[in-house]
Design an enzyme around this catalytic site. Structure first.
Site, mmCIF file in Angstrom:
data_model
loop_
_atom_site.group_PDB
_atom_site.id
_atom_site.type_symbol
_atom_site.label_atom_id
_atom_site.label_comp_id
_atom_site.label_asym_id
_atom_site.label_seq_id
_atom_site.Cartn_x
_atom_site.Cartn_y
_atom_site.Cartn_z
ATOM 1 N N SER A 106 0.824 -1.216 0.000
ATOM 2 C CA SER A 106 0.000 0.000 0.000
ATOM 3 C C SER A 106 0.848 1.251 0.000
ATOM 4 O O SER A 106 1.990 1.235 0.456
ATOM 5 C CB SER A 106 -0.822 0.069 1.299
ATOM 6 O OG SER A 106 -1.398 -1.138 1.601
ATOM 7 N N THR A 109 7.244 -14.079 7.518
ATOM 8 C CA THR A 109 7.200 -13.410 8.831
ATOM 9 C C THR A 109 5.804 -13.426 9.446
ATOM 10 O O THR A 109 5.203 -12.372 9.683
ATOM 11 C CB THR A 109 7.686 -11.940 8.711
ATOM 12 O OG1 THR A 109 6.804 -11.229 7.825
ATOM 13 C CG2 THR A 109 9.099 -11.856 8.186
ATOM 14 N N ASN A 138 2.884 -13.866 12.388
ATOM 15 C CA ASN A 138 2.782 -13.832 13.835
ATOM 16 C C ASN A 138 2.253 -15.203 14.274
ATOM 17 O O ASN A 138 2.033 -16.092 13.427
ATOM 18 C CB ASN A 138 1.891 -12.674 14.308
ATOM 19 C CG ASN A 138 0.506 -12.697 13.677
ATOM 20 O OD1 ASN A 138 -0.073 -13.784 13.457
ATOM 21 N ND2 ASN A 138 -0.036 -11.537 13.372
ATOM 22 N N GLU A 190 -1.081 -16.278 12.579
ATOM 23 C CA GLU A 190 -0.947 -16.612 11.163
ATOM 24 C C GLU A 190 -0.216 -17.950 10.975
ATOM 25 O O GLU A 190 -0.577 -18.756 10.109
ATOM 26 C CB GLU A 190 -0.209 -15.469 10.447
ATOM 27 C CG GLU A 190 -1.058 -14.193 10.376
ATOM 28 C CD GLU A 190 -0.258 -12.904 10.238
ATOM 29 O OE1 GLU A 190 0.992 -12.946 10.325
ATOM 30 O OE2 GLU A 190 -0.893 -11.845 10.046
ATOM 31 N N THR A 193 7.038 -13.500 14.440
ATOM 32 C CA THR A 193 7.356 -12.137 14.881
ATOM 33 C C THR A 193 6.866 -11.818 16.292
ATOM 34 O O THR A 193 7.421 -10.934 16.944
ATOM 35 C CB THR A 193 6.760 -11.114 13.905
ATOM 36 O OG1 THR A 193 5.354 -11.398 13.782
ATOM 37 C CG2 THR A 193 7.409 -11.225 12.527
ATOM 38 N N SER A 194 5.848 -12.518 16.741
ATOM 39 C CA SER A 194 5.381 -12.338 18.123
ATOM 40 C C SER A 194 4.557 -13.547 18.516
ATOM 41 O O SER A 194 3.890 -14.160 17.678
ATOM 42 C CB SER A 194 4.537 -11.070 18.257
ATOM 43 O OG SER A 194 3.371 -11.186 17.473
ATOM 44 N N VAL A 244 5.506 -2.830 24.259
ATOM 45 C CA VAL A 244 5.248 -1.395 24.379
ATOM 46 C C VAL A 244 3.748 -1.186 24.497
ATOM 47 O O VAL A 244 2.977 -1.810 23.763
ATOM 48 C CB VAL A 244 5.791 -0.604 23.173
ATOM 49 C CG1 VAL A 244 5.677 0.891 23.428
ATOM 50 C CG2 VAL A 244 7.237 -0.974 22.899
ATOM 51 N N ASP A 291 5.386 -4.079 8.576
ATOM 52 C CA ASP A 291 5.944 -3.786 7.252
ATOM 53 C C ASP A 291 7.415 -3.393 7.380
ATOM 54 O O ASP A 291 8.259 -3.783 6.567
ATOM 55 C CB ASP A 291 5.159 -2.642 6.595
ATOM 56 C CG ASP A 291 3.673 -2.960 6.508
ATOM 57 O OD1 ASP A 291 2.849 -2.028 6.626
ATOM 58 O OD2 ASP A 291 3.318 -4.145 6.328
#
Lengths: 311, 307
Positions: free
Chosen positions: A10, A142, A144, A147, A180-181, A220, A229
């Site tokens: 995008s 990548t 999470n 996914e 990624t997490s 955070v 991204d």
């Protein structure tokens, strides 16, 4: 360094998501970035309002045709992220297959964006397209936790589950997988989340080595947009510089993320004022201000090697 | 530095023209760049083939509406370049006027792209729009000689003519005018072209003064695309840092151009091979490779202050 990336993501007029998030860091690191904008929106969809236009699969094809007619369809990397349209995604797959025929060494870095925290935020019918067509072509993935679970049909409750899921993802295609997490408990406590990575390398003697790592990353207390991204773009850059060293590639990637996020949250809190929760506009990533960190990140996160297996 | 630019220009998938040419250098210099892509093409139109889509005036308006609805339509600069469509250009003017109401200190940097070397390469009906609507709201303009002559109706045969034309352009609106290239003879010989600049200031005591400069720029034997877009973006940046010193702003801007162009032409010749003319893809600006020069250009062109 002569390295050309085709990024299909995008575009937002204001802020940092998609190509806006990926392009500047890659250019700052010396990559040539060709970018196809899948949409042009005023801003990301987390603001109160957003307006703009989307690119159709047909229009995507037309742009690619232009590149092809000029015989400049040679790329070292492709990078894709958030997509909402099945025919668009399928056209992306066709383009990648053709580019891989033109350059068999091409590396496809894919963020299989489908959802998070148990909820899909793209249309459901994208899952089979990712599972059957996209992920098999990907070289670096990548996802999470959500996914990764969707793609493999397996739940992750323990580190052992995560390792098995990453192996299942390898079998589907990509040699490099980064979760990624996850919700896995961190040894540092509640203020940290756990990320994991796995990379299959073919040794000179023909055997395979699989390096697995894990990282504890400070959480955070804010919702950022565009960080996924940025992560995929940085992982592309750092795995390019450290192709057989996922530990270093991840430490650099996660460290840059940390610097950008810290700078962003400080600024957002300052702009919002004491006691106010920052708005989406105030929480836009402090990208141009983070140039030095992007170029040469101080390492602030250590990745632990879990296991190295050879077969 | 908190400085936000709204740049409304073309996007090309590959290469460096329009927003592709302007954004990276401005971001590298610490500017926040919001970019509205007026078109998305595979590449610039100097290649054998090009394909893509254009944004209509309505679609431009819709994007601006999105920004406005979120109350984030505060900009320090607006930057525009090559346009082919009168209704698009008129919409740009409306947007600039509204943004100037929101921030009266906004600086509109306008490259009035109409043509070069005696011929127009945009539709003729754009000329009155530039003359009557665009240039009057511009604060900085970067016409070439042909565009300066077209806008003022006066020919430039001598430096004195050029100074008069720049004064006429000031009277139309912009306080800063740079004639980016001219056919005037350079005192350094044939291998150089002459550029000129003029900036009007109001002194603390209320009196007005005009700073005028001449720059001799080495010619390069190649056709570059996107250099005008890079020039306007860099002039924005360097006049921002040197708002009352056109000499310095021009020296930095023209120096960056020189470094990027030299790097580009060397690389293009290397790729093309000995005795061959480089192709348009080979001549794409070496933008990312020029980051250090963009950040801190070694001064290689000197601007002479003229009366």
């Amino acid at each position: 360094m002569e390295c050309r990336v085709l990024s299909i993501q995008s575009h937002v007029v204001r802020g940092y998501v998609g190509n806006k998030s990926a392009t500047f860091p890659l250019q700052v690191l010396g990559f040539e970035v060709d970018s196809i904008n899948s949409v042009q929106f005023s801003n990301h969809t987390g603001y109160a309002h957003w307006k703009g236009q989307v690119l159709t699969a047909e229009e995507l094809n037309v742009l690619y045709e232009g590149i092809k007619l000029n015989k400049v369809n040679q790329y070292d990397y492709i990078l894709t992220g958030y997509s909402r349209d099945m025919s668009f995604l399928e056209t992306v797959v066709d383009i990648i297959q053709e580019l891989k025929k033109a350059n068999p060494s091409l590396v496809y870095v894919c963020d299989p964006v489908m959802g998070d925290h148990g909820v899909m935020y793209v249309p459901e019918h994208l899952l089979p397209v990712y599972r059957e067509k996209v992920v098999p072509l990907a070289d670096t993935l990548t996802p999470n936790q959500f996914e990764a679970e969707l793609l493999t049909g397996r739940k992750i409750n323990t580190e052992k589950d995560a390792v098995e899921v990453m192996d299942l993802l390898h079998n589907m295609g990509p040699e490099t997988v980064v979760l990624t997490s996850t919700d896995l408990p961190s040894k540092y406590g509640d203020h940290y989340l756990v990320a994991l990575g796995s990379q299959k390398i073919v040794n000179e003697d023909g055997t395979n080595t699989c390096q697995k790592i894990c990282m504890d990353i400070p959480k955070v207390d804010a919702v950022f947009v565009g960080t996924g991204d940025l992560f995929a773009a940085l992982l592309l850059a750092w795995t390019h510089h450290h192709p057989k060293d996922l530990k270093t590639a991840c430490e650099k990637t996660v460290s840059v993320m940390h610097h950008v996020i810290k700078r962003t949250i400080s600024y957002a809190n300052e702009v919002a004022g004491p006691g106010n929760r920052p708005s989406p506009a105030q929480l836009e990533l402090r990208m141009v201000q983070s140039k030095a960190d992007i170029e040469n990140p101080a390492i602030v996160v250590e990745a632990k090697v879990l296991e190295k297996s050879v077969d | 530095m908190e400085c936000r630019v709204l740049s409304i220009q073309s996007h090309v998938v590959r290469g460096y023209v329009g927003n592709k040419s302007a954004s990276f250098p401005l971001q590298v210099l610490g500017f926040e760049v919001d970019s509205i892509n007026s078109v998305q093409f595979s590449n610039h139109t100097g290649y054998s083939h090009w394909k893509g889509q254009v944004l209509t005036a309505d679609e431009l308006h819709v994007l601006y509406e999105g920004i406005k609805l979120n109350n984030v339509h505060q900009y320090d600069y607006v930057l525009t370049g090559y346009t082919r469509d009168t209704s698009f250009l008129e919409m740009v003017v409306d947007i600039v006027q509204e943004l100037k109401r929101a921030n009266p200190n906004l600086v509109y940097v306008c490259d009035p792209v109409l043509g070069d070397h005696g011929s127009m390469y945009v539709p003729q009906n754009l000329y009155p729009v530039y003359k009557n609507k665009v240039v009057p709201v511009a604060d900085i303009i970067t016409p070439n000689q042909f565009e300066a002559e077209l806008l003022t109706g006066k020919n430039i045969s001598t430096e004195k003519d050029a100074v008069e034309v720049m004064d006429l352009l000031h009277a139309m609106g912009p306080d800063t005018v740079v004639i980016t290239s001219s056919d005037l003879p350079s005192r350094l010989g044939d291998r150089f072209l002459v550029s000129l600049g003029s900036q009007r200031h109001v002194r603390p005591d209320g009196s007005r003064t005009t700073e005028r400069v001449r720059i001799e720029v080495p010619k390069v034997d190649a056709v570059f695309v996107g250099t005008g877009d890079l020039f306007a973006a860099m002039l924005l940046a360097w006049t921002h840092h040197y708002p009352n010193d056109l000499k310095m702003a021009c020296e930095k801007t023209f120096s960056v151009m020189h470094h990027v162009i030299q790097r580009t032409i060397s690389y293009a010749h290397e790729l093309a091979g000995p005795g061959r003319r480089p192709s348009p893809p080979q001549l794409e600006l070496r933008m990312v490779q020029s980051k250090a020069d963009i950040e801190d250009p070694a001064i290689v062109t000197e601007a002479t202050v003229i009366s």
